[in-house]
Design a protein around this motif. Structure first.
Motif, PDB file in Angstrom:
ATOM      1  N   UNK A  45     -21.199  -2.944 -21.311  1.00  0.00           N
ATOM      2  CA  UNK A  45     -22.438  -3.712 -21.233  1.00  0.00           C
ATOM      3  C   UNK A  45     -22.753  -4.146 -19.803  1.00  0.00           C
ATOM      4  N   UNK A  46     -21.710  -4.516 -19.059  1.00  0.00           N
ATOM      5  CA  UNK A  46     -21.989  -5.011 -17.710  1.00  0.00           C
ATOM      6  C   UNK A  46     -22.417  -3.876 -16.778  1.00  0.00           C
ATOM      7  N   UNK A  48     -24.265  -1.413 -17.815  1.00  0.00           N
ATOM      8  CA  UNK A  48     -25.669  -1.232 -18.173  1.00  0.00           C
ATOM      9  C   UNK A  48     -26.539  -2.306 -17.532  1.00  0.00           C
ATOM     10  N   UNK A  49     -26.006  -3.527 -17.522  1.00  0.00           N
ATOM     11  CA  UNK A  49     -26.765  -4.620 -16.919  1.00  0.00           C
ATOM     12  C   UNK A  49     -27.013  -4.320 -15.449  1.00  0.00           C
ATOM     13  N   UNK A  52     -29.743  -1.815 -15.155  1.00  0.00           N
ATOM     14  CA  UNK A  52     -31.041  -2.454 -15.372  1.00  0.00           C
ATOM     15  C   UNK A  52     -31.520  -3.162 -14.112  1.00  0.00           C
ATOM     16  N   UNK A  53     -30.598  -3.896 -13.514  1.00  0.00           N
ATOM     17  CA  UNK A  53     -30.969  -4.634 -12.297  1.00  0.00           C
ATOM     18  C   UNK A  53     -31.387  -3.659 -11.205  1.00  0.00           C
ATOM     19  N   UNK A  56     -34.802  -2.094 -11.752  1.00  0.00           N
ATOM     20  CA  UNK A  56     -35.908  -2.985 -11.372  1.00  0.00           C
ATOM     21  C   UNK A  56     -35.997  -3.124  -9.862  1.00  0.00           C
ATOM     22  N   UNK A  62     -37.991  -1.342 -15.788  1.00  0.00           N
ATOM     23  CA  UNK A  62     -36.869  -1.826 -16.576  1.00  0.00           C
ATOM     24  C   UNK A  62     -37.014  -1.491 -18.049  1.00  0.00           C
ATOM     25  N   UNK A  63     -38.140  -0.888 -18.409  1.00  0.00           N
ATOM     26  CA  UNK A  63     -38.375  -0.513 -19.799  1.00  0.00           C
ATOM     27  C   UNK A  63     -37.372   0.573 -20.202  1.00  0.00           C
ATOM     28  N   UNK A  72     -23.730   7.543 -10.301  1.00  0.00           N
ATOM     29  CA  UNK A  72     -23.997   7.657  -8.890  1.00  0.00           C
ATOM     30  C   UNK A  72     -22.790   7.064  -8.168  1.00  0.00           C
ATOM     31  N   UNK A  78     -25.084   7.745  -2.276  1.00  0.00           N
ATOM     32  CA  UNK A  78     -26.144   6.765  -2.470  1.00  0.00           C
ATOM     33  C   UNK A  78     -27.102   6.802  -1.297  1.00  0.00           C
TER      34      UNK A  78
ATOM     35  N   UNK B 152     -16.657   3.975 -10.374  1.00  0.00           N
ATOM     36  CA  UNK B 152     -17.430   5.150  -9.996  1.00  0.00           C
ATOM     37  C   UNK B 152     -16.800   5.950  -8.874  1.00  0.00           C
ATOM     38  N   UNK B 289     -19.219  -4.586 -26.541  1.00  0.00           N
ATOM     39  CA  UNK B 289     -19.599  -4.644 -25.137  1.00  0.00           C
ATOM     40  C   UNK B 289     -20.465  -3.453 -24.758  1.00  0.00           C
ATOM     41  N   UNK B 290     -20.296  -2.363 -25.464  1.00  0.00           N
ATOM     42  CA  UNK B 290     -21.089  -1.176 -25.191  1.00  0.00           C
ATOM     43  C   UNK B 290     -22.352  -1.193 -26.003  1.00  0.00           C
ATOM     44  N   UNK B 294     -29.794  -3.791 -23.601  1.00  0.00           N
ATOM     45  CA  UNK B 294     -30.047  -4.775 -22.564  1.00  0.00           C
ATOM     46  C   UNK B 294     -28.970  -5.840 -22.632  1.00  0.00           C
ATOM     47  N   UNK B 295     -28.057  -5.816 -21.701  1.00  0.00           N
ATOM     48  CA  UNK B 295     -26.979  -6.802 -21.743  1.00  0.00           C
ATOM     49  C   UNK B 295     -27.439  -8.080 -21.062  1.00  0.00           C
ATOM     50  N   UNK B 300     -19.072  -9.998 -18.535  1.00  0.00           N
ATOM     51  CA  UNK B 300     -18.205  -9.697 -19.672  1.00  0.00           C
ATOM     52  C   UNK B 300     -16.756  -9.687 -19.213  1.00  0.00           C
ATOM     53  N   UNK B 303     -15.944  -6.654 -17.277  1.00  0.00           N
ATOM     54  CA  UNK B 303     -16.392  -6.648 -15.891  1.00  0.00           C
ATOM     55  C   UNK B 303     -15.379  -7.354 -15.011  1.00  0.00           C
TER      56      UNK B 303
END
Ligand SMILES: Nc1nc2c(ncn2[C@@H]2O[C@H](COP(=O)(O)OP(=O)(O)O)[C@@H](O)[C@H]2O)c(=O)[nH]1
Lengths: 430, 313
Positions: A45-46, A48-49, A52-53, A56, A62-63, A72, A78, B152, B289-290, B294-295, B300, B303
């Motif tokens: 999740x983090x 993905x967050x 998202x950031x 944007x 961010x849609x 990457x 980069x 990464x 967590x996955x 939108x987290x 977490x 993280x």
């Protein structure tokens, strides 16, 4: 988008598929890989967050998260906005775990495509629906053919930008099938996708009602894996000899190694090559006890009836299906070094568990990646070029033709001075 | 958690096609470890006592069975240890007759080669003792338990990865790694880092620990512990600083997800006391967590874990 796959919930046996991806820059490869990771819930999740950031920050709404940002890696990439090196990604479904070699698309990085394809059982080649087959597509397909990747998938991406038009897809599919046939690629499946929104990646698209084939993920889960290596003649390169000389095992003498191809069984008569001595397999050991047989891919320890001198560098084979023992060989070399190859170069050849000194005596042709045919003998082989060569070996090697055995037909050409890997070598037919 | 070699409940080498991903990963790792043992003069295996190094050690023992492990272990010791982990390490070494080198960060601080950081964290201080020890013992291959799924940059790391005399890694000059032919040729002063677990994910590690009954330190399982809250984590009390004024000690049922520098490694609330329960917990927590498209911005646990790893080798 509803997703049914949840890797961690596996109950039955989970198999392993190694695959590689290739596509020209901007065809959406990073997005597709990100989509596969995302839709198999392989992303924390983090992470993905963070995507998202970053989406944007780069002006996106961010849609739709820019999933390309997930894959990457290095800073240099980069900065330049391109993928330079092979990166490995991991995702899983309840029935299969995937090791994906994510290969950069630029022309000058054929060496990466070759690296990724060397271990892959399946290659995903991406094209942009608006552009169809381009030079790079043919090149990637040719590399897959050259390295004999058993399964190839054509992903026609950005179908949204082509109005999900069946005709567009069918035309690219036909072009690709023709190219694949001419290169001798046996198994091709074409899938219309939209990596950005996930259509036909993990979830069936409602926007391609005319398409009845599998989604990309369904196909990846269904492709047979590992069979090919087991059907080949048995090869067991000896890695080292285990002699514990302990009170418990005073006389134990086992040949440690991994079956490269085929199946080895207790009772088999075997010949060790290049030395040529013969013996019989009296046992196959694992730390969990003895087993009656070991198949391609399995690391075991082999016990022989006779104390023959078969140490590291020897290959065990069945005498009636033995590899050729050669001191000179013809090969195709994919040149991976900045410094070009000239005839007369003194190098090391690493094949299986044996490394020998060698001289590249002759360059016999340059491979035309359009036709997989050789051109007239060149003076040099440059970085990323593939060419035929003749190589004289200081000591014999037991080799198979790459075309008959991917696992024992490949070798490395190494710089004797600094140890760098100079080329990927594929043993040609005698 | 006594012996290291435990008979599996499943027939792994059941003379059919290799059809199980853990068997494939195991065979690959054993092959890598044997290649390195054969081609290098002085390998060493980094052993922190954490679950990844426990699995790596288990694989190394399998690679040479029934012969003894042909190389020593190296523990780069921050001094901020969980006593349970040191006890586990010492018992393992004694039971299996292994050779262990310890490079204690404290020694480097005591003689002035390293300076304690203001924040007291010692993870970043491990690099110098590691490189000094590699040089001193002329180790030419160093097995590490890093996995490519960790971050990464790691995704591009080779299985056999060359380092210069300064331990430096230049991602632009990596050797291509083809088929399963590993090129470990190096000149004097260079060494290779070797990552047999490259293709494993964290879940693979847990599944493997369960399948092979790999012994790991008890603090990975739920236990009652006196902890105090700091930076949103449960930290354990210890001489390296904590609890400080205002930080209250309480007893909770917790377990650890990693075993690093105890001054900054947090415990999580848990009642998972067996490997099956831990596996269920890890699996469940990774799923939640996955997947969320939108987290929220809250950090977490994963993280946190990943961030700390960045300071590692
Ligand atoms: N409309 C649309 N855009 C896409 C799709 N897939 C990728 N893109 C966009 O194409 C651009 C290049 O994609 P990227 O994944 O970075 O390409 P790569 O260079 O092949 O890795 C990005 O702006 C993506 O958002 C798709 O299926 N549809």
């Amino acid at each position: 988008m509803a997703v049914s796959t949840a890797g961690p919930l596996a109950t039955g046996p989970v198999s392993l598929l190694r695959l590689t991806t290739a596509g020209s820059v901007d065809d959406g490869k990073s997005t597709l890989v990100g989509r596969l990771l995302h839709d198999t819930q392989s992303i924390l999740a983090d992470q993905l967050a963070a995507v998202d950031r970053a989406t944007r920050a780069r002006g996106g709404d961010g849609e739709v998260p820019d999933l390309a940002l997930l894959t990457d890696g290095l800073r240099a990439e980069r900065e330049q906005g391109i993928t330079i090196d092979v990166a490995y990604r991991y995702f899983a479904t309840p029935t299969r775990k995937f090791v994906l070699a994510d290969c950069p698309g630029h022309v000058q990085y054929t060496r990466n495509t070759v690296t990724g394809a060397s271990t892959a059982e399946l290659a995903v080649v991406l094209v942009d629906a608006r552009n169809g087959l381009v030079e790079q597509t043919r090149r990637h397909l040719a590399v897959a053919a050259f390295l004999r990747v058993p399964h190839v998938v054509l992903a026609v991406n950005k179908m949204d930008l082509a109005d999900f038009d069946e005709q567009v897809f069918r035309r690219i599919e036909a072009d690709f099938a023709m190219a694949a046939t001419s290169l001798g690629v046996p198994d091709v499946v074409s899938i219309p996708v939209c990596a950005l929104h996930g259509d036909n990646v993990a979830a069936r698209s409602r926007r391609t009602p005319w398409y009845s084939g599998p989604t990309l993920l369904e196909h990846l889960e269904a492709v047979p894996t590992g069979r090919e290596a087991v059907a080949e003649p048995m090869r067991f390169p000896v890695q080292l000899v285990l002699r514990p000389r302990t009170a418990e095992h005073p006389d134990y003498r086992g040949l440690a190694g991994r079956v490269a191809s085929g199946v080895l069984q207790v009772g088999d008569e075997v010949v060790a090559l290049p030395s040529g001595v013969r013996s019989t397999v009296t046992g196959i050991d694992t730390p969990d006890g003895s087993v009656p047989a070991a198949a391609a891919g399995e690391s075991v320890t082999v016990l022989l009836a006779d104390e023959i001198d078969a140490g590291r560098g020897e290959v065990l084979a069945h005498p009636e299906q033995a590899p050729r023992v050669v001191t000179e060989l013809g090969a195709d070399l994919c040149w991976l070094a900045d410094r070009p190859l000239l005839a007369g170069a003194r190098v090391l050849v690493k094949h299986g568990t044996r490394t020998v000194r060698a001289i590249v005596t002759e360059l016999t042709g340059r491979l035309d990646l359009h036709t997989l045919r050789h051109t007239d003998p060149p003076d040099t082989l440059e970085l990323n070029e593939i060419g035929g060569a003749r190589i004289r070996l200081a000591e014999p090697l037991a080799v198979d033709t790459y075309a008959t055995d991917r696992h024992t037909g490949g070798f490395l050409v190494i710089d004797a001075a600094n140890g760098n890997t100079l080329a990927a070598g594929l043993v040609a037919a005698p | 958690m006594t012996a290291i070699m435990v008979a599996p409940s499943t027939g792994l080498n059941n003379n059919t096609v290799e059809n199980d991903h853990l068997a494939a990963l195991e065979s690959e790792a054993v092959h890598i470890i044997r290649e390195v043992a054969a081609e290098f003069d002085r390998p060493v295996l980094l052993f922190s006592g954490g679950k990844d190094s426990a699995v790596m050690l288990h694989l190394a023992l399998r690679a040479f069975h029934p012969a003894p492990l042909p190389f020593p272990l190296l523990h780069v010791d921050t001094g901020h240890n969980f006593p349970e982990v040191i006890a586990y390490r010492d018992r393992l070494v004694a039971d299996l007759g292994l050779r262990l080198h310890v490079a204690a960060v404290q020694d480097w601080i005591d003689d002035g080669r390293l300076v304690e950081r203001p924040d007291g964290t010692r993870n970043p201080l491990q690099t110098v003792p590691l490189l000094d020890t590699i040089t001193e013992h002329r180790f030419d291959a160093v097995f590490g338990g890093a996995r490519r799924d960790e971050d990464r940059a790691r995704a591009k790391e080779r299985i056999v990865s060359l380092r210069d005399a300064f331990g430096g890694w230049d991602p632009r000059r990596q050797r291509p790694e083809l088929w399963s032919l590993y090129n470990g040729r190096h000149t004097a002063g260079e060494h290779a880092r070797v990552f047999p677990l490259s293709n494993w994910t964290e879940l693979d590690i847990w599944h493997y620990i369960a399948r092979r009954d790999v012994p790991i330190p008890g603090i990975y399982y739920a236990h009652q512990r006196e902890v105090f809250a700091r930076d949103g984590m449960w930290l354990t009390a210890g001489e390296w600083g904590g609890p400080r004024n205002g930080e209250q000690l309480i007893t909770r049922s917790v377990r650890y997800r990693t075993v690093g520098d105890a001054s900054c490694t947090g415990a999580v609330d848990s009642t998972a006391a067996t490997i099956e329960e831990v596996l269920a917990e890890v699996t469940a927590s990774r799923i939640t967590e996955r997947g969320a498209t939108r987290a929220d911005d809250r950090l977490s646990e994963a993280a946190m874990e990943d961030r700390k790893r960045e300071g590692y080798f």
